[in-house]
Structure formats: C-alpha cells, structure tokens
Design an enzyme around this catalytic site. Structure first.
Site, PDB file in Angstrom:
ATOM      1  N   GLY A  59       2.511   2.032  10.735  1.00  0.00           N
ATOM      2  CA  GLY A  59       3.511   3.262  10.611  1.00  0.00           C
ATOM      3  C   GLY A  59       4.146   3.674  11.897  1.00  0.00           C
ATOM      4  O   GLY A  59       4.845   4.676  12.030  1.00  0.00           O
ATOM      5  N   HIS A 104      -9.439   0.827   4.801  1.00  0.00           N
ATOM      6  CA  HIS A 104      -8.094   0.969   5.532  1.00  0.00           C
ATOM      7  C   HIS A 104      -8.422   1.938   6.914  1.00  0.00           C
ATOM      8  O   HIS A 104      -9.162   2.909   6.750  1.00  0.00           O
ATOM      9  CB  HIS A 104      -7.033   1.703   4.533  1.00  0.00           C
ATOM     10  CG  HIS A 104      -5.589   1.631   5.232  1.00  0.00           C
ATOM     11  ND1 HIS A 104      -5.166   2.341   6.115  1.00  0.00           N
ATOM     12  CD2 HIS A 104      -4.749   0.869   5.087  1.00  0.00           C
ATOM     13  CE1 HIS A 104      -4.008   2.244   6.353  1.00  0.00           C
ATOM     14  NE2 HIS A 104      -3.767   1.170   5.801  1.00  0.00           N
ATOM     15  N   GLU A 130      -5.149  -5.202  10.683  1.00  0.00           N
ATOM     16  CA  GLU A 130      -4.274  -4.085  10.755  1.00  0.00           C
ATOM     17  C   GLU A 130      -4.521  -3.265  12.141  1.00  0.00           C
ATOM     18  O   GLU A 130      -5.369  -2.431  12.093  1.00  0.00           O
ATOM     19  CB  GLU A 130      -4.293  -3.042   9.614  1.00  0.00           C
ATOM     20  CG  GLU A 130      -4.085  -3.887   8.260  1.00  0.00           C
ATOM     21  CD  GLU A 130      -3.208  -2.818   7.234  1.00  0.00           C
ATOM     22  OE1 GLU A 130      -2.232  -2.808   6.848  1.00  0.00           O
ATOM     23  OE2 GLU A 130      -4.231  -1.675   6.872  1.00  0.00           O
ATOM     24  N   GLU A 145      -6.754   4.358   8.001  1.00  0.00           N
ATOM     25  CA  GLU A 145      -6.544   5.834   7.778  1.00  0.00           C
ATOM     26  C   GLU A 145      -7.735   6.423   7.097  1.00  0.00           C
ATOM     27  O   GLU A 145      -8.178   7.784   7.140  1.00  0.00           O
ATOM     28  CB  GLU A 145      -5.309   6.208   6.750  1.00  0.00           C
ATOM     29  CG  GLU A 145      -3.958   5.750   7.624  1.00  0.00           C
ATOM     30  CD  GLU A 145      -2.798   5.331   6.962  1.00  0.00           C
ATOM     31  OE1 GLU A 145      -2.882   5.525   5.710  1.00  0.00           O
ATOM     32  OE2 GLU A 145      -1.814   4.767   7.601  1.00  0.00           O
ATOM     33  N   ASN A 176       0.945  -1.012  -0.008  1.00  0.00           N
ATOM     34  CA  ASN A 176       0.030  -0.068   0.032  1.00  0.00           C
ATOM     35  C   ASN A 176       0.924   1.295   0.193  1.00  0.00           C
ATOM     36  O   ASN A 176       1.496   1.779   1.061  1.00  0.00           O
ATOM     37  CB  ASN A 176      -0.957  -0.109   1.211  1.00  0.00           C
ATOM     38  CG  ASN A 176      -1.635   1.294   1.505  1.00  0.00           C
ATOM     39  OD1 ASN A 176      -1.929   1.914   0.529  1.00  0.00           O
ATOM     40  ND2 ASN A 176      -2.184   1.306   2.567  1.00  0.00           N
ATOM     41  N   TRP A 177       1.011   1.923  -1.072  1.00  0.00           N
ATOM     42  CA  TRP A 177       1.839   2.955  -1.322  1.00  0.00           C
ATOM     43  C   TRP A 177       1.477   4.266  -0.464  1.00  0.00           C
ATOM     44  O   TRP A 177       2.131   5.315  -0.511  1.00  0.00           O
ATOM     45  CB  TRP A 177       2.186   3.351  -2.748  1.00  0.00           C
ATOM     46  CG  TRP A 177       3.097   2.136  -3.358  1.00  0.00           C
ATOM     47  CD1 TRP A 177       3.338   0.885  -2.928  1.00  0.00           C
ATOM     48  CD2 TRP A 177       3.278   2.108  -4.854  1.00  0.00           C
ATOM     49  NE1 TRP A 177       3.995   0.184  -3.831  1.00  0.00           N
ATOM     50  CE2 TRP A 177       4.129   0.991  -5.037  1.00  0.00           C
ATOM     51  CE3 TRP A 177       3.363   3.138  -5.980  1.00  0.00           C
ATOM     52  CZ2 TRP A 177       4.639   0.528  -6.249  1.00  0.00           C
ATOM     53  CZ3 TRP A 177       3.859   2.676  -6.989  1.00  0.00           C
ATOM     54  CH2 TRP A 177       4.445   1.439  -7.166  1.00  0.00           C
ATOM     55  N   LYS A 178      -0.129   4.397  -0.353  1.00  0.00           N
ATOM     56  CA  LYS A 178      -0.480   5.460   0.416  1.00  0.00           C
ATOM     57  C   LYS A 178      -0.522   6.641  -0.653  1.00  0.00           C
ATOM     58  O   LYS A 178      -0.273   6.546  -1.712  1.00  0.00           O
ATOM     59  CB  LYS A 178      -0.155   5.788   1.481  1.00  0.00           C
ATOM     60  CG  LYS A 178      -0.177   4.538   2.779  1.00  0.00           C
ATOM     61  CD  LYS A 178       0.059   4.483   3.939  1.00  0.00           C
ATOM     62  CE  LYS A 178       0.136   3.266   4.768  1.00  0.00           C
ATOM     63  NZ  LYS A 178       0.194   3.306   6.133  1.00  0.00           N
ATOM     64  N   SER A 200       3.625  -2.168  10.385  1.00  0.00           N
ATOM     65  CA  SER A 200       5.090  -2.301  10.726  1.00  0.00           C
ATOM     66  C   SER A 200       5.675  -3.544   9.967  1.00  0.00           C
ATOM     67  O   SER A 200       6.643  -3.964  10.674  1.00  0.00           O
ATOM     68  CB  SER A 200       5.347  -1.899  11.964  1.00  0.00           C
ATOM     69  OG  SER A 200       5.039  -0.429  12.020  1.00  0.00           O
ATOM     70  N   GLY A 241       2.895  -1.150   4.314  1.00  0.00           N
ATOM     71  CA  GLY A 241       2.868   0.223   4.231  1.00  0.00           C
ATOM     72  C   GLY A 241       4.157   0.752   3.765  1.00  0.00           C
ATOM     73  O   GLY A 241       5.093   0.792   2.737  1.00  0.00           O
ATOM     74  N   GLY A 242       4.885   1.047   4.633  1.00  0.00           N
ATOM     75  CA  GLY A 242       6.198   1.797   4.563  1.00  0.00           C
ATOM     76  C   GLY A 242       7.281   0.925   3.790  1.00  0.00           C
ATOM     77  O   GLY A 242       8.021   1.497   3.109  1.00  0.00           O
TER      78      GLY A 242
HETATM   79  C1  PEP Z   1      -0.638   0.033   6.068  1.00  0.00           C
HETATM   80  O1  PEP Z   1      -0.959   1.265   6.098  1.00  0.00           O
HETATM   81  O2  PEP Z   1      -1.514  -0.781   5.363  1.00  0.00           O
HETATM   82  C2  PEP Z   1       0.515  -0.569   6.926  1.00  0.00           C
HETATM   83  C3  PEP Z   1       0.311  -1.842   7.027  1.00  0.00           C
HETATM   84  O3  PEP Z   1       1.600   0.404   6.970  1.00  0.00           O
HETATM   85  P1  PEP Z   1       3.024   0.022   7.588  1.00  0.00           P
HETATM   86  O4  PEP Z   1       3.354  -0.990   7.162  1.00  0.00           O
HETATM   87  O5  PEP Z   1       3.745   1.199   7.495  1.00  0.00           O
HETATM   88  O6  PEP Z   1       2.815   0.058   9.101  1.00  0.00           O
END
Ligand code: PEP
Length: 250
Positions: free
Chosen positions: A174, A96, A168, A98, A9-11, A213, A234-235
């Site tokens: 994050g 998601h 999640e 967010e 997920n590049w956001k 994470s 994500g990251g």
């Molecule tokens: C996400 O936003 O779906 C996610 C898992 O982010 P991160 O890996 O950065 O925690």
C-alpha cells in the site's frame, strides 16, 4: 508446472453492492485471462456469500481474509473456518502483515488457524515478509525463514501440498513502493530453498506469490521471474480492469 495465481485482497473495502459489482466485473473479464491462471477474490466476510453467487460458474475462486483460531462456540465476533467453507470459499488468507501488526497475530495463533483451515478443506494463502527496518538491517531472509519454520514446518506433507505462500514485504504494501523483480526473485528462491529443506521436491510445486504495490505496469516483469508464481494484490484488486490486467501479465 506450478500453479499460477492472482488473488485480490479487498481488505476492509467495498459495501455488499460494490463488492458484487466488482466480482461481476472480474467474472465478466475472466475469459481474457489464461484459463490456467487461478483467479481468486477475497471480499470482506459480510458479502462472501453474495460474491460466491456472483462468480458462480465463471472460474473465479473466492477466499476469506482470515478465520478464527477456534472451531466454534463462545467467541463473540469471530468467524470460523467452517462458516467460511460453508459459504463456498476455497481459500483463506492467513498471517497477513496487517493482521500481524494491528491484531497481534502470532505464530501460535496462526498454527491454530492453519489447522482450522485444513480441517475445512480451505487452502491457506500464508503471508510472510519483513518490515522496512528488518530489510534495511539485511534481516529479510531470517525473518521470512522464521515465519515459515514456526508455522509451515508444522504441516504434514499432505497439507503442504495444498499451501500457497505470499511473500509481502511490509514496506511495499500500500505504499506504492514495489520490490524490484530481482529482489522478489532473490527472496522467493530463498523461500523455496527453505521449503525444500523440510518438504523436499514438493517445494517445487508450492506457489509463491508476490504482494506489495503490484499493478498492471509492474506485474509482467515481476511475474517473469522463475520463482514468482503470481501475486496477492491489494489496492489494484479494487478495480476489475486493473486486477484482470495483472492476471493477463502472465
Ligand atoms: C496486500 O495487502 O496484500 C497488498 C499486496 O496490498 P497492495 O497491493 O495495496 O500493496
């Protein structure tokens, strides 16, 4: 055997040129990851078309990060499921945390988005998870159950067969804090039990991804658990090398 999936997920990251470079990097190293692991990249809407082109024929699927509740028409700024599908997406992330937190996403809007996704042959990656306060109060099971009951339970058996769930925990997204492999397994097994209560044996086939994470150093342990079928990343999805290393963790 359940499908194994690693989805990035590049956001709201990468400009078109950077996104294409990242996608090409993922495509170039895709061969190092087991063929049976589905690799998905979810860029911002603005460069989905270029990313689809960049990964064509490379066994990398593309997803969107959201879609509109409505089919088409006077909804300024919105992107429909039909538009996403027309660009070549196979998946769409829905619910998601967010989007739930910053954009008021509710079960009501998510039911509509799920319907739009299925009408356009998109496979939803439906996200559930509790925040820190809920985890500390021991309410994580009930929160996930409610998010599933209010949306997933409205699906037909045929639709459910095309669903991916991502657990999640909001406190792990994050933040660098990861759920332990045991915490992940505990709630993934619980989510599968909730799914089984509605969809019976079909629940065994539903991939449940962990997100929060997840990185090359912890993916192996988390993915080794029976009910963890991969990750929503994500990251660490913003570097092809790290993302692929997570894919290789199986
Ligand atoms: C996400 O936003 O779906 C996610 C898992 O982010 P991160 O890996 O950065 O925690």
């Amino acid at each position: 055997m359940r499908k194994k999936i690693v989805a990035g997920n590049w956001k709201m990251n990468t400009l078109p040129k950077e996104g294409v470079e990242l996608a090409k990097g993922v495509a170039a190293g895709r061969g190092e990851v087991c063929d049976s692991v589905e690799i998905i990249v979810c860029p911002p809407f603005t460069h989905i078309a270029q990313v689809v082109e960049a990964v064509e024929g490379k066994n990398v699927a593309v997803g969107a990060q959201d879609c509109a509740t409505e089919v088409k028409g006077a909804y300024t700024g919105e992107i429909s499921a039909e538009m996403i599908a027309a660009l070549g997406c196979k998946y769409v992330i829905l619910g998601h945390s967010e989007r739930r937190q910053y954009y008021g996403e509710t079960s009501e809007s998510l039911n509509k988005k799920m319907a739009r996704a299925y009408e356009n042959n998109l496979m939803p990656i439906y996200c559930v998870g509790e925040n820190l306060e809920e985890r500390e109060a021991g309410r994580h099971f009930e929160v996930c159950k409610q998010q599933i009951e209010e949306v997933v339970f409205n699906l037909t058996a045929e639709q459910f067969a095309k669903l991916v769930i991502a657990y999640e925990p909001v406190w792990a997204i994050g933040t660098g804090k990861t759920a332990t492999a045991e915490q992940a397994e505990e709630i993934h097994a619980y989510i599968r039990e909730v799914l089984r209560s509605k969809f019976g044996a079909a629940a065994e086939q539903c991939p449940i991804l962990y997100g929060g994470s997840c990185k090359p150093s912890n993916a192996g342990e988390i993915f080794s658990k029976e009910n963890v079928d991969g990750g929503l990343i994500g990251g660490a999805a913003l570097k092809a090398e790290d993302f692929l290393a997570i894919g290789k963790a199986f």
